[in-house]
Design a protein around this motif. Structure first.
Motif, PDB file in Angstrom:
ATOM      1  N   LEU A  63      -4.277  -2.499   5.372  1.00 31.71           N
ATOM      2  CA  LEU A  63      -3.036  -2.229   4.650  1.00 31.71           C
ATOM      3  C   LEU A  63      -3.006  -3.123   3.414  1.00 31.71           C
ATOM      4  O   LEU A  63      -3.182  -4.337   3.520  1.00 31.71           O
ATOM      5  N   PHE A  64      -2.819  -2.518   2.256  1.00 33.02           N
ATOM      6  CA  PHE A  64      -2.718  -3.259   1.005  1.00 33.02           C
ATOM      7  C   PHE A  64      -1.275  -3.166   0.526  1.00 33.02           C
ATOM      8  O   PHE A  64      -0.754  -2.060   0.344  1.00 33.02           O
ATOM      9  N   ILE A  65      -0.656  -4.308   0.317  1.00 30.63           N
ATOM     10  CA  ILE A  65       0.717  -4.335  -0.198  1.00 30.63           C
ATOM     11  C   ILE A  65       0.698  -5.173  -1.473  1.00 30.63           C
ATOM     12  O   ILE A  65       0.262  -6.323  -1.463  1.00 30.63           O
ATOM     13  N   ARG A  66       1.162  -4.568  -2.576  1.00 32.10           N
ATOM     14  CA  ARG A  66       1.171  -5.286  -3.843  1.00 32.10           C
ATOM     15  C   ARG A  66       2.395  -4.870  -4.661  1.00 32.10           C
ATOM     16  O   ARG A  66       3.067  -3.893  -4.326  1.00 32.10           O
ATOM     17  N   LYS A  67       2.643  -5.636  -5.700  1.00 30.44           N
ATOM     18  CA  LYS A  67       3.744  -5.313  -6.598  1.00 30.44           C
ATOM     19  C   LYS A  67       3.150  -4.902  -7.933  1.00 30.44           C
ATOM     20  O   LYS A  67       2.306  -5.596  -8.487  1.00 30.44           O
ATOM     21  N   ASP A  68       3.568  -3.744  -8.414  1.00 28.74           N
ATOM     22  CA  ASP A  68       3.115  -3.219  -9.698  1.00 28.74           C
ATOM     23  C   ASP A  68       4.332  -3.133 -10.601  1.00 28.74           C
ATOM     24  O   ASP A  68       5.172  -2.244 -10.414  1.00 28.74           O
ATOM     25  N   LYS A  69       4.425  -4.053 -11.546  1.00 24.93           N
ATOM     26  CA  LYS A  69       5.609  -4.203 -12.401  1.00 24.93           C
ATOM     27  C   LYS A  69       6.816  -4.487 -11.520  1.00 24.93           C
ATOM     28  O   LYS A  69       6.861  -5.500 -10.851  1.00 24.93           O
ATOM     29  N   SER A  70       7.773  -3.580 -11.429  1.00 27.11           N
ATOM     30  CA  SER A  70       8.961  -3.840 -10.607  1.00 27.11           C
ATOM     31  C   SER A  70       8.939  -3.085  -9.288  1.00 27.11           C
ATOM     32  O   SER A  70       9.859  -3.197  -8.485  1.00 27.11           O
ATOM     33  N   ASP A  71       7.887  -2.289  -9.046  1.00 25.12           N
ATOM     34  CA  ASP A  71       7.803  -1.486  -7.826  1.00 25.12           C
ATOM     35  C   ASP A  71       6.742  -2.041  -6.878  1.00 25.12           C
ATOM     36  O   ASP A  71       5.719  -2.572  -7.304  1.00 25.12           O
ATOM     37  N   TYR A  72       6.991  -1.855  -5.602  1.00 22.92           N
ATOM     38  CA  TYR A  72       5.996  -2.223  -4.590  1.00 22.92           C
ATOM     39  C   TYR A  72       5.114  -1.018  -4.293  1.00 22.92           C
ATOM     40  O   TYR A  72       5.575   0.126  -4.304  1.00 22.92           O
ATOM     41  N   VAL A  73       3.850  -1.297  -4.022  1.00 22.11           N
ATOM     42  CA  VAL A  73       2.882  -0.247  -3.709  1.00 22.11           C
ATOM     43  C   VAL A  73       2.245  -0.588  -2.364  1.00 22.11           C
ATOM     44  O   VAL A  73       1.850  -1.730  -2.127  1.00 22.11           O
ATOM     45  N   VAL A  74       2.173   0.412  -1.492  1.00 24.80           N
ATOM     46  CA  VAL A  74       1.511   0.257  -0.199  1.00 24.80           C
ATOM     47  C   VAL A  74       0.388   1.285  -0.128  1.00 24.80           C
ATOM     48  O   VAL A  74       0.612   2.468  -0.390  1.00 24.80           O
ATOM     49  N   GLU A  75      -0.812   0.821   0.222  1.00 28.48           N
ATOM     50  CA  GLU A  75      -1.945   1.712   0.425  1.00 28.48           C
ATOM     51  C   GLU A  75      -2.520   1.438   1.803  1.00 28.48           C
ATOM     52  O   GLU A  75      -2.673   0.285   2.204  1.00 28.48           O
ATOM     53  N   VAL A  76      -2.807   2.514   2.522  1.00 34.24           N
ATOM     54  CA  VAL A  76      -3.354   2.415   3.873  1.00 34.24           C
ATOM     55  C   VAL A  76      -4.781   2.939   3.835  1.00 34.24           C
ATOM     56  O   VAL A  76      -5.004   4.124   3.577  1.00 34.24           O
ATOM     57  N   ASN A  77      -5.755   2.047   4.075  1.00 32.84           N
ATOM     58  CA  ASN A  77      -7.158   2.444   4.093  1.00 32.84           C
ATOM     59  C   ASN A  77      -7.569   2.692   5.529  1.00 32.84           C
ATOM     60  O   ASN A  77      -7.543   1.786   6.358  1.00 32.84           O
ATOM     61  N   LEU A  78      -7.947   3.924   5.826  1.00 33.64           N
ATOM     62  CA  LEU A  78      -8.308   4.324   7.186  1.00 33.64           C
ATOM     63  C   LEU A  78      -9.811   4.397   7.410  1.00 33.64           C
ATOM     64  O   LEU A  78     -10.264   4.829   8.459  1.00 33.64           O
ATOM     65  N   GLY A  79     -10.601   4.008   6.443  1.00 41.25           N
ATOM     66  CA  GLY A  79     -12.046   4.113   6.587  1.00 41.25           C
ATOM     67  C   GLY A  79     -12.570   5.426   6.050  1.00 41.25           C
ATOM     68  O   GLY A  79     -13.593   5.478   5.395  1.00 41.25           O
ATOM     69  N   ASN A  80     -11.862   6.526   6.320  1.00 42.33           N
ATOM     70  CA  ASN A  80     -12.290   7.831   5.798  1.00 42.33           C
ATOM     71  C   ASN A  80     -11.434   8.266   4.611  1.00 42.33           C
ATOM     72  O   ASN A  80     -11.482   9.405   4.200  1.00 42.33           O
ATOM     73  N   GLY A  81     -10.641   7.351   4.093  1.00 45.34           N
ATOM     74  CA  GLY A  81      -9.798   7.661   2.945  1.00 45.34           C
ATOM     75  C   GLY A  81      -8.633   6.703   2.855  1.00 45.34           C
ATOM     76  O   GLY A  81      -8.391   5.899   3.758  1.00 45.34           O
ATOM     77  N   THR A  82      -7.922   6.804   1.756  1.00 47.47           N
ATOM     78  CA  THR A  82      -6.772   5.929   1.521  1.00 47.47           C
ATOM     79  C   THR A  82      -5.521   6.780   1.331  1.00 47.47           C
ATOM     80  O   THR A  82      -5.541   7.762   0.594  1.00 47.47           O
ATOM     81  N   LEU A  83      -4.457   6.379   2.017  1.00 50.37           N
ATOM     82  CA  LEU A  83      -3.161   7.041   1.878  1.00 50.37           C
ATOM     83  C   LEU A  83      -2.224   6.118   1.114  1.00 50.37           C
ATOM     84  O   LEU A  83      -2.217   4.906   1.343  1.00 50.37           O
ATOM     85  N   THR A  84      -1.430   6.692   0.226  1.00 50.12           N
ATOM     86  CA  THR A  84      -0.471   5.907  -0.545  1.00 50.12           C
ATOM     87  C   THR A  84       0.908   6.046   0.083  1.00 50.12           C
ATOM     88  O   THR A  84       1.365   7.160   0.357  1.00 50.12           O
ATOM     89  N   GLY A  85       1.555   4.912   0.305  1.00 50.35           N
ATOM     90  CA  GLY A  85       2.896   4.907   0.871  1.00 50.35           C
ATOM     91  C   GLY A  85       3.912   5.495  -0.091  1.00 50.35           C
ATOM     92  O   GLY A  85       3.796   5.347  -1.304  1.00 50.35           O
ATOM     93  N   GLN A  86       4.898   6.169   0.473  1.00 51.56           N
ATOM     94  CA  GLN A  86       5.993   6.735  -0.295  1.00 51.56           C
ATOM     95  C   GLN A  86       7.285   6.065   0.136  1.00 51.56           C
ATOM     96  O   GLN A  86       7.389   5.569   1.258  1.00 51.56           O
ATOM     97  N   ASP A  87       8.283   6.096  -0.730  1.00 52.01           N
ATOM     98  CA  ASP A  87       9.605   5.526  -0.420  1.00 52.01           C
ATOM     99  C   ASP A  87       9.476   4.079   0.059  1.00 52.01           C
ATOM    100  O   ASP A  87      10.126   3.668   1.028  1.00 52.01           O
ATOM    101  N   VAL A  88       8.659   3.293  -0.616  1.00 49.48           N
ATOM    102  CA  VAL A  88       8.394   1.909  -0.204  1.00 49.48           C
ATOM    103  C   VAL A  88       9.630   1.055  -0.441  1.00 49.48           C
ATOM    104  O   VAL A  88      10.219   1.069  -1.524  1.00 49.48           O
ATOM    105  N   GLN A  89      10.019   0.322   0.611  1.00 55.14           N
ATOM    106  CA  GLN A  89      11.137  -0.615   0.529  1.00 55.14           C
ATOM    107  C   GLN A  89      10.674  -1.947   1.099  1.00 55.14           C
ATOM    108  O   GLN A  89      10.199  -2.003   2.232  1.00 55.14           O
TER     109      GLN A  89
END
Length: 141
Positions: A63-89
């Motif tokens: 799980l990658f959690i980072r801040k991009d400007k004023s928004d938070y970004v969550v990415e989930v790496n499953l080994g066979n691909g990466t999913l981007t989190g939506q509605d991150v709070q």
């Protein structure tokens, strides 16, 4: 005279016991405060995680959690691909987001950071699953 001395010792002991309890309670509060200060609960980082009971393709990941400007970004790496989190709070040490599996399955994730550990649950039509993880890259102290 002996009774007066015993009474004085009893009163002195009572006050000493009361003050000793206050000292212990006061020190407990200080100790809890120090723990609160040490714990920052910052969720930004890289986390190895395990989802108990999930299928093998979703059981472990990063799980990658980072801040991009004023928004938070969550990415989930499953080994066979990466999913981007939506509605991150992110509020304090709490992290909430949604991901879409296989194009249709919405999964809501709620996590809590406790030091260098992360715990929580995922919720979907398939059920509720426990999530546990550890910070992959320790934070600088």
């Amino acid at each position: 005279m002996k009774n007066n001395l015993l009474s004085l010792i009893a009163v002195f002991s009572f006050f000493l016991a009361q003050n000793a309890s206050a000292f212990v309670i006061e020190n407990m509060a200080i100790s809890q405060t120090e723990e609160t200060i040490v714990f920052d609960g910052n969720p930004i980082g890289v986390w190895d995680y395990t989802v108990t009971g999930a299928g093998p393709e979703y059981e472990k990941g990063v799980l990658f959690i980072r801040k991009d400007k004023s928004d938070y970004v969550v990415e989930v790496n499953l080994g066979n691909g990466t999913l981007t989190g939506q509605d991150v709070q992110i509020e304090g040490s709490s992290v909430k987001f949604n991901i879409i599996l296989e194009g249709t399955e919405r999964v809501s994730v709620v996590l809590q950071v406790v030091g260098d550990a992360i715990v929580g649950k995922s919720y979907s039509n398939q059920g509720t699953y426990d999530i546990q993880g550890t910070r992959k890259i320790p934070r600088d102290n």
